[in-house]
Design an enzyme around this catalytic site. Structure first.
Site, PDB file in Angstrom:
ATOM      1  N   GLU A  39       9.331   1.178  11.007  1.00 32.88           N
ATOM      2  CA  GLU A  39      10.374   2.184  10.733  1.00 32.88           C
ATOM      3  C   GLU A  39       9.691   3.529  10.864  1.00 32.88           C
ATOM      4  O   GLU A  39       8.955   3.948   9.973  1.00 32.88           O
ATOM      5  CB  GLU A  39      10.911   2.024   9.303  1.00 32.88           C
ATOM      6  CG  GLU A  39      11.584   0.710   9.008  1.00 32.88           C
ATOM      7  CD  GLU A  39      12.942   0.571   9.676  1.00 32.88           C
ATOM      8  OE1 GLU A  39      13.540   1.609  10.028  1.00 32.88           O
ATOM      9  OE2 GLU A  39      13.387  -0.564   9.864  1.00 32.88           O
TER      10      GLU A  39
ATOM     11  N   GLU B 251       9.132  15.927  15.836  1.00 24.12           N
ATOM     12  CA  GLU B 251       9.567  15.793  14.444  1.00 24.12           C
ATOM     13  C   GLU B 251       8.782  16.769  13.565  1.00 24.12           C
ATOM     14  O   GLU B 251       7.557  16.693  13.484  1.00 24.12           O
ATOM     15  CB  GLU B 251       9.339  14.362  13.959  1.00 24.12           C
ATOM     16  CG  GLU B 251       9.810  14.154  12.525  1.00 24.12           C
ATOM     17  CD  GLU B 251       9.723  12.698  12.077  1.00 24.12           C
ATOM     18  OE1 GLU B 251       8.664  12.084  12.235  1.00 24.12           O
ATOM     19  OE2 GLU B 251      10.740  12.196  11.553  1.00 24.12           O
TER      20      GLU B 251
ATOM     21  N   CYS C 149      13.478  10.938   7.724  1.00 24.96           N
ATOM     22  CA  CYS C 149      13.271  10.584   9.126  1.00 24.96           C
ATOM     23  C   CYS C 149      14.571  10.560   9.921  1.00 24.96           C
ATOM     24  O   CYS C 149      14.581  10.849  11.102  1.00 24.96           O
ATOM     25  CB  CYS C 149      12.537   9.259   9.242  1.00 24.96           C
ATOM     26  SG  CYS C 149      13.176   8.001   8.160  1.00 24.96           S
TER      27      CYS C 149
ATOM     28  N   LYS D 276       0.877  -1.175   0.000  1.00 27.65           N
ATOM     29  CA  LYS D 276       0.000   0.000   0.000  1.00 27.65           C
ATOM     30  C   LYS D 276       0.912   1.222   0.000  1.00 27.65           C
ATOM     31  O   LYS D 276       1.469   1.602   1.030  1.00 27.65           O
ATOM     32  CB  LYS D 276      -0.880  -0.030   1.259  1.00 27.65           C
ATOM     33  CG  LYS D 276      -2.227   0.641   1.116  1.00 27.65           C
ATOM     34  CD  LYS D 276      -2.206   2.127   0.849  1.00 27.65           C
ATOM     35  CE  LYS D 276      -1.961   2.964   2.074  1.00 27.65           C
ATOM     36  NZ  LYS D 276      -1.795   4.410   1.739  1.00 27.65           N
TER      37      LYS D 276
END
Ligand code: NAI
Ligand code: MG
Length: 493
Positions: free
Chosen positions: A262, A396, A296, A187
């Site tokens: 992750e 973040e 990231c 996906k």
């Protein structure tokens, strides 16, 4: 029009279908959505919006293929031939893939062509080769028994990918799973579905049996959630935000399915007083603006020894100021747009909040105007600094925003770094390699880099801990192991 442009146009001109069991099919509901070019804010292509029933079809097709196509049971070196052929096709079509990736994500085309696409191709070669020499059967010496452990593929593996490195992460994710003999349902992110669909075309051309690779495009709450909770998935891999990672892990927990997560990061770069200030600043500005900061593992917290802080900040701020913000297809562009209006609002919102909380402002950031592309999602890089309690020092942002803090001692630098709940990647910068190595091992994260940031090599595991994920990383030899289930076969003598 050259051949390559016409191929990109051909691909974009047709409405994109789901790829299930070797067939291109519309969503059962008939629904579609548009993927945009973030550099222009305009529609690139119409894409099938798959939901739970499409995911179910795809998982059933993958299960059938696992049982019947011969993929799971063929010798590893035969599978490796297919995966090498696929890698060759990725290289052969690298130009088209680079265009699609740049158009769909907004990233500079040169980055897609020099890194995302070739690194993905190499990942297929790396795991194909590793799988050929992987030990499938290990004798276990135990008195009175003839015993061995056997490694077998799990079955159907599910993958949910984000929008920042769609093709790179696809390769990192699915290559080991396929090499081990699993079948897959992917996906892709709704913002960037195109390169995964092109990948399916290449898998078909490589002769990979129908049903081994299945792609269901669609939204997270529908297609994504259905995939994560499907009872026939045997192994699940998710890359994206910690919030959604938690939900995926909850669904998989209910089904007792192993999950690889992750997730995000809030990486620190620690700069000791003996670094070359200008070159370290250049490297970190490069890191935090790579992919418009949507990385990231990048360094967003810059911990600078107080004796060099003023020089460092001045140089970094002027480097940021001079960077060329522009359309991904423009060869002069250093910073492309962020992926969506939603992401731009998020980035700008963080900067506003950080400043309201008292951050010092060395580069204010804000909306960037790019002439000819007034509807694109462009942001200027920002450099803030001050207290480690500021929201921009803790959360973040996922945009070109760095936050500077100063330290006096090695212990303080380690302590500041380890305050984060994330644990993906940090770097230590010093000419004193004993110190750099000592500090590197004290940082709580999956990766510590020395005198560099963002280093990826096949064979070196890359993954996170704490809020950055669990269940094993990617790129290392262990990842292939993650895609085998282990079984003992025992006969009393
Ligand atoms: P997200 O985590 O919502 O999206 C990632 C993927 O998960 C997409 O394919 C999405 O369709 C899917 N998804 C969404 N909801 C789902 C659900 N309920 N069940 C299963 N799958 C679902 O990330 P989003 O909202 O696009 O970005 C938000 C923030 O997440 C970013 O600003 C960034 O901080 C972080 N992020 C981190 C990434 C990384 O590489 N670690 C990548 C993308 C985002
Ligand atoms: Mg797009």
């Amino acid at each position: 029009m050259n051949v390559q442009t016409s191929d990109v146009n051909r691909f974009l001109s047709t409405s994109k279908c789901l790829y299930i069991g070797g067939d291109w099919v519309p969503a059962a509901s008939g629904k579609t959505f548009d993927t945009l070019d973030p550099g222009k804010g305009t529609r690139l292509a119409s894409v099938a919006a798959g939901d739970g029933s499409d995911v179910d079809r795809a998982v059933q097709a993958a299960r059938r293929s696992f049982r019947e196509s011969g993929w799971a049971t063929m010798p590893a070196n035969d599978r490796a031939v297919y995966l090498h052929r696929l890698a060759d096709l990725i290289d052969k079509n690298a130009s088209v893939l680079s265009d699609l990736e740049s158009l769909d994500v907004g990233k500079p085309r040169s980055q897609a062509s020099s890194f995302d696409i070739p690194h993905s191709a190499k990942t297929f070669r790396y795991y194909a080769d590793l799988s050929v020499t992987a030990r499938r059967r290990d004798p276990i010496p135990v008195a009175g028994l003839e015993a061995r452990s056997v490694r077998l593929p799990h079955g159907v593996c599910g993958f949910i990918f984000p929008w920042n490195f769609p093709f790179l992460l696809l390769g990192w994710g699915v290559a080991p799973a396929l090499a081990a003999g699993n079948t897959i349902v992917v996906k892709p992110a709704e913002d960037t579905p195109l390169s995964a669909l092109y990948f399916a075309e290449l898998a078909e051309e490589a002769g990979i049996p129908p049903g081994v690779v299945n792609i269901v495009t669609g939204f997270g709450e529908t297609a994504g959630a259905s995939l994560a909770s499907h009872p026939l998935i045997q192994c699940m891999s998710f890359t994206g935000s910690p919030e959604i990672g938690r939900r995926v892990a909850e669904s998989c927990g209910r089904n007792l399915v192993p999950t690889k997560l992750e997730l995000g990061g809030k990486g620190a770069a620690i700069l000791f007083e003996d670094v070359s200030v200008e070159s370290a600043a250049d490297a970190l500005v490069g890191a935090v603006t790579l992919n418009a900061g949507q990385v990231c593992c990048t360094a967003t917290r810059w911990l600078v020894h107080e004796s060099i802080a003023a020089r460092f900040i001045e140089h970094a701020a002027s480097q940021m100021e001079g960077m060329k913000i522009g359309y991904g297809g423009d060869t002069r562009t250093q910073i492309g747009p962020v992926v969506s209006d939603k992401q731009r609002k998020r980035v700008l919102g963080y900067v506003t909040k950080g400043v309201a909380e008292g951050a010092k402002v060395y580069q204010p950031g804000g909306v960037a105007q790019v002439s000819e592309y007034s509807e694109g999602f462009y942001v200027k890089p920002a450099l803030l600094g001050g207290s480690p309690d500021n929201v921009c020092a803790r959360e973040e942002v996922f945009g070109p925003v760095a936050y500077v803090m100063t330290f006096k001692s090695e212990a303080e630098a380690v302590d500041l770094t380890n305050r984060s709940h994330y644990g993906l990647a940090n770097s230590v910068w010093s000419q004193d390699l004993d110190r750099a190595n000592r500090v590197a091992e004290q940082l709580v994260a999956g990766n510590s880099w020395i005198n560099a940031h963002n280093v990826f090599a096949h064979g070196v595991p890359y993954g996170g801990c704490n809020l950055s994920g669990c269940g094993g990383g990617v790129l290392g030899p262990d990842t292939l192991e993650d895609y085998y289930r282990k079984q003992s076969v025992v006969r009393p003598l």
